[in-house]
Design a protein around this motif. Sequence first.
Motif, PDB file in Angstrom:
ATOM      1  N   SER A  65       0.833  -1.203   0.000  1.00 54.98           N
ATOM      2  CA  SER A  65       0.000   0.000   0.000  1.00 54.98           C
ATOM      3  C   SER A  65       0.865   1.249   0.000  1.00 54.98           C
ATOM      4  N   SER A  66       0.434   2.235  -0.745  1.00 60.10           N
ATOM      5  CA  SER A  66       1.051   3.557  -0.687  1.00 60.10           C
ATOM      6  C   SER A  66      -0.016   4.524  -0.201  1.00 60.10           C
ATOM      7  N   GLY A  67       0.398   5.545   0.532  1.00 63.70           N
ATOM      8  CA  GLY A  67      -0.581   6.422   1.154  1.00 63.70           C
ATOM      9  C   GLY A  67      -0.925   5.919   2.547  1.00 63.70           C
ATOM     10  N   TYR A  68      -1.939   6.531   3.152  1.00 63.93           N
ATOM     11  CA  TYR A  68      -2.297   6.187   4.523  1.00 63.93           C
ATOM     12  C   TYR A  68      -2.755   4.739   4.579  1.00 63.93           C
ATOM     13  N   PHE A  69      -2.097   3.932   5.385  1.00 68.64           N
ATOM     14  CA  PHE A  69      -2.149   2.478   5.285  1.00 68.64           C
ATOM     15  C   PHE A  69      -3.571   1.927   5.339  1.00 68.64           C
ATOM     16  N   TRP A  70      -4.343   2.323   6.349  1.00 75.56           N
ATOM     17  CA  TRP A  70      -5.637   1.657   6.551  1.00 75.56           C
ATOM     18  C   TRP A  70      -6.788   2.325   5.798  1.00 75.56           C
ATOM     19  N   THR A  71      -6.464   3.250   4.905  1.00 73.18           N
ATOM     20  CA  THR A  71      -7.519   3.817   4.053  1.00 73.18           C
ATOM     21  C   THR A  71      -7.361   3.373   2.604  1.00 73.18           C
ATOM     22  N   GLN A  72      -6.508   2.376   2.366  1.00 72.69           N
ATOM     23  CA  GLN A  72      -6.240   1.912   1.005  1.00 72.69           C
ATOM     24  C   GLN A  72      -6.950   0.580   0.740  1.00 72.69           C
ATOM     25  N   LYS A  73      -7.442   0.424  -0.473  1.00 73.52           N
ATOM     26  CA  LYS A  73      -8.079  -0.841  -0.856  1.00 73.52           C
ATOM     27  C   LYS A  73      -7.054  -1.960  -1.018  1.00 73.52           C
ATOM     28  N   SER A  74      -5.774  -1.615  -0.996  1.00 69.55           N
ATOM     29  CA  SER A  74      -4.716  -2.627  -1.057  1.00 69.55           C
ATOM     30  C   SER A  74      -4.317  -3.117   0.332  1.00 69.55           C
ATOM     31  N   THR A  75      -5.041  -2.655   1.363  1.00 65.04           N
ATOM     32  CA  THR A  75      -4.831  -3.102   2.739  1.00 65.04           C
ATOM     33  C   THR A  75      -6.075  -3.844   3.206  1.00 65.04           C
ATOM     34  N   VAL A  76      -5.865  -4.924   3.926  1.00 65.48           N
ATOM     35  CA  VAL A  76      -6.983  -5.672   4.510  1.00 65.48           C
ATOM     36  C   VAL A  76      -7.091  -5.282   5.984  1.00 65.48           C
ATOM     37  N   GLY A  77      -8.311  -4.952   6.434  1.00 62.12           N
ATOM     38  CA  GLY A  77      -8.482  -4.462   7.800  1.00 62.12           C
ATOM     39  C   GLY A  77      -9.640  -5.108   8.530  1.00 62.12           C
ATOM     40  N   TRP A  78      -9.468  -5.228   9.836  1.00 61.51           N
ATOM     41  CA  TRP A  78     -10.507  -5.764  10.713  1.00 61.51           C
ATOM     42  C   TRP A  78     -10.718  -4.807  11.876  1.00 61.51           C
ATOM     43  N   LYS A  79     -11.923  -4.770  12.386  1.00 61.50           N
ATOM     44  CA  LYS A  79     -12.215  -4.003  13.596  1.00 61.50           C
ATOM     45  C   LYS A  79     -13.057  -4.862  14.529  1.00 61.50           C
ATOM     46  N   GLY A  80     -12.777  -4.735  15.815  1.00 57.51           N
ATOM     47  CA  GLY A  80     -13.585  -5.408  16.825  1.00 57.51           C
ATOM     48  C   GLY A  80     -13.450  -6.911  16.876  1.00 57.51           C
ATOM     49  N   GLU A  81     -12.377  -7.476  16.331  1.00 59.91           N
ATOM     50  CA  GLU A  81     -12.190  -8.928  16.349  1.00 59.91           C
ATOM     51  C   GLU A  81     -11.118  -9.305  17.364  1.00 59.91           C
ATOM     52  N   LYS A  82     -11.380 -10.361  18.105  1.00 63.20           N
ATOM     53  CA  LYS A  82     -10.408 -10.803  19.104  1.00 63.20           C
ATOM     54  C   LYS A  82      -9.329 -11.688  18.492  1.00 63.20           C
ATOM     55  N   ARG A  83      -9.687 -12.451  17.458  1.00 63.46           N
ATOM     56  CA  ARG A  83      -8.734 -13.370  16.826  1.00 63.46           C
ATOM     57  C   ARG A  83      -9.057 -13.458  15.343  1.00 63.46           C
ATOM     58  N   ILE A  84      -8.032 -13.474  14.495  1.00 67.60           N
ATOM     59  CA  ILE A  84      -8.205 -13.544  13.039  1.00 67.60           C
ATOM     60  C   ILE A  84      -7.352 -14.697  12.525  1.00 67.60           C
ATOM     61  N   GLU A  85      -7.907 -15.469  11.607  1.00 63.97           N
ATOM     62  CA  GLU A  85      -7.189 -16.627  11.068  1.00 63.97           C
ATOM     63  C   GLU A  85      -7.025 -16.470   9.559  1.00 63.97           C
ATOM     64  N   ILE A  86      -5.807 -16.670   9.078  1.00 70.15           N
ATOM     65  CA  ILE A  86      -5.519 -16.617   7.638  1.00 70.15           C
ATOM     66  C   ILE A  86      -4.843 -17.922   7.242  1.00 70.15           C
ATOM     67  N   LEU A  87      -5.383 -18.588   6.231  1.00 68.45           N
ATOM     68  CA  LEU A  87      -4.822 -19.847   5.736  1.00 68.45           C
ATOM     69  C   LEU A  87      -4.403 -19.654   4.282  1.00 68.45           C
ATOM     70  N   ILE A  88      -3.106 -19.817   4.003  1.00 65.90           N
ATOM     71  CA  ILE A  88      -2.570 -19.672   2.648  1.00 65.90           C
ATOM     72  C   ILE A  88      -2.186 -21.047   2.115  1.00 65.90           C
ATOM     73  N   ASP A  89      -2.677 -21.354   0.918  1.00 62.21           N
ATOM     74  CA  ASP A  89      -2.344 -22.608   0.243  1.00 62.21           C
ATOM     75  C   ASP A  89      -1.196 -22.332  -0.730  1.00 62.21           C
ATOM     76  N   LEU A  90      -0.011 -22.869  -0.427  1.00 65.10           N
ATOM     77  CA  LEU A  90       1.160 -22.670  -1.290  1.00 65.10           C
ATOM     78  C   LEU A  90       1.143 -23.593  -2.504  1.00 65.10           C
ATOM     79  N   GLU A  91       0.155 -24.473  -2.586  1.00 63.78           N
ATOM     80  CA  GLU A  91      -0.143 -25.347  -3.726  1.00 63.78           C
ATOM     81  C   GLU A  91       0.784 -26.544  -3.861  1.00 63.78           C
ATOM     82  N   SER A  92       1.920 -26.517  -3.188  1.00 62.45           N
ATOM     83  CA  SER A  92       2.805 -27.688  -3.191  1.00 62.45           C
ATOM     84  C   SER A  92       3.653 -27.652  -1.924  1.00 62.45           C
ATOM     85  N   ILE A  93       4.146 -28.795  -1.530  1.00 63.29           N
ATOM     86  CA  ILE A  93       4.983 -28.864  -0.334  1.00 63.29           C
ATOM     87  C   ILE A  93       6.322 -28.195  -0.616  1.00 63.29           C
ATOM     88  N   SER A  94       6.710 -27.288   0.267  1.00 64.07           N
ATOM     89  CA  SER A  94       7.929 -26.503   0.062  1.00 64.07           C
ATOM     90  C   SER A  94       8.739 -26.449   1.343  1.00 64.07           C
TER      91      SER A  94
END
Length: 741
Positions: A65-94
């Motif tokens: 992101s360029s510009g103010y970080f949390w006002t950009q559509k290239s930034t992902v943001g959460w509010k009011g959450e105690k825990r957030i989970e992100i799962l990335i599939d690398l598509e092959s064992i590495s």
Amino acid sequence: MSNMILNKLLLPVFVFIYSLIALINLSYSASNIALNKRYTVSPIQNYQLSALLTDNTTLTDGKYSSGYFWTQKSTVGWKGEKRIEILIDLESISDIGRLTFNTARGQGADVYFPAHVYAFIGSGMDDFKYVGDIVKSPDNTPGIYKVKKFELAGINARGRYLLLEIIPRGYFAFCDEIEVFPGNSASTYAGNMDREAVQNFTRQLERLDIEKEFLSGLLDGLISKSKGFKRSDKHCAEIRQDIDALSGLGDSGAIETAIFALRGEALRARFPGRQFLQESINPWAPMSPIPVPNDKPLQDLALTIPLGGYDHAAFVVTNLKKIPQEVTVQPDRMAKEAPGLAVYGVPFVKSAAMEYVADPLVPANGRFTLRPGESRMVFLTAHGEYPGRWRSTVKVGVGADVSSVPLDLHVANVALPSEFSLNSINWGYLDFKPIKARRSDAVNDLVAHHTNVAVIPAWHIPFSPQVAPRDLMRMEEYQRLSNGASKVLYFFNFNEERHLTVNGKYRFMSHEWKKWFKEFYPRLVKSAARAGFTEEQLYLYPFDEMHGQDVDRFVAFASWARKEIPSIKFYGTLERKEALKSLPYLDIAQVIDRDELFEEARNSKKEIWIYGAADKTKSLSPYAYYRLMSWKAFYLGFKGAGFWNYADTGSGENPGSAWDDFDGNRPDFAVIYEGKNGGIVSSRRWEAWRMGVEDYELLTMYARFKGDAAARELAKKVLSHPGDTDKADETRRFILREMSR
């Protein structure tokens, strides 16, 4: 000349070296194996100024992101959450060697780097292995606006999936890019945890890290307050090692005891020959678990009480011996007409603001135990029913040592009214976990603290095309518990989509809905009458903290309802400027404690109340936040005051305990705690609130006695010094003296 020739010869070498470095960096950067890989997030991002709800590519698209970080559509943001989970599939064992997580902070906007980003790697969904906390770094501190890429290196694990468990610090969390880089070959696959085991393990890690942070803070506080103590460096280093090695919550008590013992050594060096310390303290003052002795020897405990009211005093006891000591606090017996006196110990609880807070008022029953070097506040509450003055003593014993503290109780011949003029509200929903099994006790406690406004929650209001008598009876039973309240607010909670229809059948403000409501309202009035309330006491509370289309919906509803039912009355909570549009349609507007909203509210000529809804409430000042809110209401000419909430410890199936800010889905708002054997434990915050309500009545009485301007001037002086916890008590005593003449 020779230098020129040498430079010409070396130039190709430098060019080659720099080109090689650039090539290495380029290839290193290009080896991000998470680039453009698929991922899922839970819960879905919900911060409206950043990435859209449907976005599922931003975190791995390689774009920062360029510009103010949390006002950009290239930034992902959460509010009011105690825990957030992100799962990335690398598509092959590495082979994975390094992870990065790009985020931002800005303390002025209440945005912080995440508290933790726990990383797990697995080849499938049932063999995850914990590899570290990406944001564990000395740079993970609050501060001014800053974007930072945190890195976890040296992983050398093998797997296809990267699972991140993010624990926000505060209300917000933001990220614009996650990178995964290859590492050395790992000999085995990742681990043996499935997704549920990962979540359980994360909770354990989080609690351990929280405990470590508290213990480190306690130790740091000791070090800062024990300068010059020659053995502290060695012992503190040993304790620091124990904190870092902490692997179970059961071991934290021993470390805490060691810190207090070290403090005891420092205090014994300062106070040779003393067995314990007794010191004066204002009952509303902040207190650290390792306070610096204030050199205020305990003198008389003097309390001045209006008839029918309360007053409080406090002191601190510190054990200087090398062994635990039992402390006894026993007031001498007094005449039957003397004020009732209760004694409490005030243990520390851990706040979501990462502070130890002296808050719960645990009945001392004459005794409690202090570890070596430990301090505790003793809190006294007096309630006066007869005018007069009584002199007595309080005996304080620490082990075999006993001292007598003079006690002066004065009940002024100034009676508080039987019905208070201030409308006091704290949304004491009787279904909240701490009080659900002790509703009658809770109602008695609310009344004793001068709460005179009852709120009927939406889940007790029957939304049905054909309201059955049994449904009305359930609502009546709930209302009857609050018989004696001066006002009843029916919270319809039209903020929620499911309440905008009648059992999903009639849409809000449709012809059928209007017909249903016109039939329902008279039945509600009759139901309230059977519970002991007149229609004059009833107010509809359609929306809470309305904004956006809720404001327009309320205006349409109220405009129509007033024409159809002239006797109907409306109440609303307003926390945004756009909500002030609803003022002409409200009978009572309760405005959040923000100065920028008050002028327009006051100019509306409506009845205005004030309220607070701050979070991390255990750390809020009993004095400045809870007690002075009623003073502010008086000064501004408002007729009500309130705060969220009396007993809220969270929602869901297991909302947690009021004693623990970290066991539910969010920190607690409650000002009471669960007591042993089903009782209710008060707090300094709750007692400060009651004092504020009484202060409002005394100011009102003083205004009738000396004039409104004189009373407002007294309130102004108190409000001008919110950090001076003596100011309100001094003014209260002045009013009682003046009105006793």
